[in-house]
Structures are given as C-alpha cells and as structure tokens.
Design an enzyme around this catalytic site. Structure first.
Site, PDB file in Angstrom:
ATOM      1  N   SER A   1      32.577  35.276  37.761  1.00  0.00           N
ATOM      2  CA  SER A   1      33.933  34.765  37.941  1.00  0.00           C
ATOM      3  C   SER A   1      34.904  35.498  37.009  1.00  0.00           C
ATOM      4  CB  SER A   1      33.936  33.247  37.725  1.00  0.00           C
ATOM      5  OG  SER A   1      35.166  32.676  38.101  1.00  0.00           O
TER       6      SER A   1
ATOM      7  N   GLU B   1      50.055  32.821  49.082  1.00  0.00           N
ATOM      8  CA  GLU B   1      51.275  33.623  49.154  1.00  0.00           C
ATOM      9  C   GLU B   1      51.063  35.017  48.573  1.00  0.00           C
ATOM     10  OE1 GLU B   1      54.194  31.277  47.141  1.00  0.00           O
ATOM     11  OE2 GLU B   1      54.426  29.889  48.815  1.00  0.00           O
TER      12      GLU B   1
ATOM     13  N   HIS C   1      35.238  34.633  43.689  1.00  0.00           N
ATOM     14  CA  HIS C   1      35.392  33.513  44.637  1.00  0.00           C
ATOM     15  C   HIS C   1      36.120  34.010  45.890  1.00  0.00           C
ATOM     16  CE1 HIS C   1      34.319  30.654  41.404  1.00  0.00           C
ATOM     17  NE2 HIS C   1      35.124  31.372  40.646  1.00  0.00           N
TER      18      HIS C   1
END
Length: 290
Positions: free
Chosen positions: A147, A165, A189
C-alpha cells in the site's frame, strides 16, 4: 545508471484500519494486508524461514496493531526472526539501535498507511541512505512494501488524489518518494478503488514515468531495477505514456477535464513480466526471453 543487486517487492495492499481513509470508499476495519502466499514470497526472497526481516510501521496510524499483525502472519509461516521498527519521527530514525538493525537485516518491509509519513520521516536520513546503499550493492537484500509502503518506493510519488475526479486537473498531488526506483509511479488498491484515472493523470503529467497500478493481494517483484514479475492473485496495470501524442494538461485551468491521446495500457496477471527499460510485456519470465 548503476544496476541494483537487491530486489524490490511492491504490493497493492488490502483495506485495513492502518491505511488512510479515502472518501466514497468503505474501510473494512481489518488488518489482512495480503494473503500468506505473497508474504511467503517475501520470506523466500529474503533467505527463507531464518531470514532476519525488519518491519517498518511508520506509515501507519496504529503501528502497534500493525506490527503485531505482521509478527502473527510471519509466525504462521514459521518465520520468527522478524522485528518491528516503531519509528514515528525523524529523531527515532536517527536512533543508533535502529541504524545498527537496518545494517544487519536480510530485508525490510514497509507497512501501509500514509506514504507522506514515510517520505517526511526518512527523506535525507542516514537510515534511508543505508537501505538504498544495501539495495544497490548487496545481492539478496530485499525491500518490500505494501500500500503506502509500495507507493513510496518510487522517486515520483502520489500522495493524494480523488479516484472519482482523478481526470480533472489538480486532483492528483505528487511529491518525491524514497526513490528506490526512478521513472515509475506506483499506485495501490488499484482495481478496487478505481484508481485508473488517478494514475493516468500522474503519467500524463510525467510521461517519462511508467505507471504501475497494483491490485489488492497482488504485487510485483523487481530485479535489476527493471525486470518486473507479477505475483499474487489479482492484476497489475501498466500505464505507459512514452508515446503520448497529445495532452492538454499543461494549458488547463484547475478542475478542467484532461484529454490524452495514445496512452498505452498493459494488464499483467500472476507470472506475466514487464521490462521497464524496454517497455515490453512478456507472458512468462523475462529471463526466459533475454
């Protein structure tokens, strides 16, 4: 440029309490970072069951819980020479005991959390210099990260950015990471949180870099700083901007939609490989194709 003798293992992570939350995505409140299959691969690359592995929990907001989770997970693999480095600030990183431990381990593992913690705590320190020196000069030395720990491995690092966005100018924030790899941008992820647009904007703004999007329970093993093998159960997405013919990103106002022509995308599953220098996809191991 010098060819690194060590290995990098970047993992896409898993939802966990120690990772910074992202709007619109539900945190699962568990500490299952990745399956034991990937953890076993890290152990193997570090030297096997007797490998001395130092886990660095600095990125996490709950380092004690995260550290214990790693001890438990490695313990299931009968790998017990694992220690936790509870480094929470730059002063901790300069502790002579920590410096000595980082000089003598077989590999390090950076946990998930907030990658900006990693760059702000370790940037410019002797601690980071030693890790980098060992990675470039010592056969078998392993740097792993999941991560945030994976995202911080590159020189160009995403530290913030909305997935929903992401293809609006200004929504993706970039800074300097720990710089074990150059000319790449790593995102984690990747599939579950829909981060395709986020990494695409980062590559459009930095087309000399190759984007590496890591799915959860999925990672890449990088040797010689260029040969990348997909490991784990999910997907690795490669975004190559070297052949972009047009993008309007430089001329837009903040918040405006970005257009990009001729960006190249590759999708890797377990066992597929990619040569970062030649920008080539291989169905099987790169060494078999050299």
């Amino acid at each position: 440029m010098m060819i690194p003798k060590g290995k990098l293992i970047s993992i896409g992570g898993n939802e966990d309490k120690g990772t910074e939350p992202e709007p619109l995505f539900t945190q699962k409140n568990n500490l299952n970072f990745f399956e034991l299959q990937i953890l076993s691969r890290i152990m193997h690359e570090c030297g096997g069951h007797d490998a001395h592995i130092e886990v660095i929990t600095s990125a996490s907001s709950i380092p004690e819980e995260v550290g214990q989770n790693y001890l438990d997970a490695f313990g299931k693999l009968h790998c017990t020479n694992v220690r936790i480095m509870d480094i929470r600030n730059r002063e901790d990183a300069q502790n002579p005991e920590m410096i000595e431990r980082i000089r003598n381990c077989d590999g390090v593992m950076f946990s998930g959390g907030n990658q900006l913690r990693l760059s702000s705590i370790f940037g410019g320190t002797q601690f980071l210099e030693i890790i980098t020196e060992r990675y470039f000069h010592e056969d078998g030395f392993v740097i792993a990260g999941t991560s945030a720990g994976a995202m911080a491995m590159s020189n160009t690092m995403i530290y913030q950015g909305s997935s929903s966005e992401a293809l609006l100018k200004g929504e993706v924030k970039i800074t300097t990471g720990l710089a074990f790899m150059r000319d790449v941008i790593i995102d984690s992820h990747f599939v579950k949180r829909g981060r395709f647009g986020r990494l695409t904007q980062a590559v459009a703004a930095n087309p000399s870099c190759i984007g590496i999007g890591l799915g959860e329970d999925t990672g890449v093993l990088v040797t010689e700083g260029r040969y990348m093998e997909a490991i784990g159960s999910g997907l690795v997405i490669i975004i190559d901007g070297h052949h972009i013919r047009h993008t309007n990103i430089a001329d837009l106002k903040e918040g405006s939609p970005i257009s990009i022509e001729n960006i190249i995308v590759h999708v890797l599953a377990k066992g597929n490989c990619f040569d970062l220098k030649e920008r080539k996809f291989y169905v099987e191991g790169v060494t078999q194709n050299r």
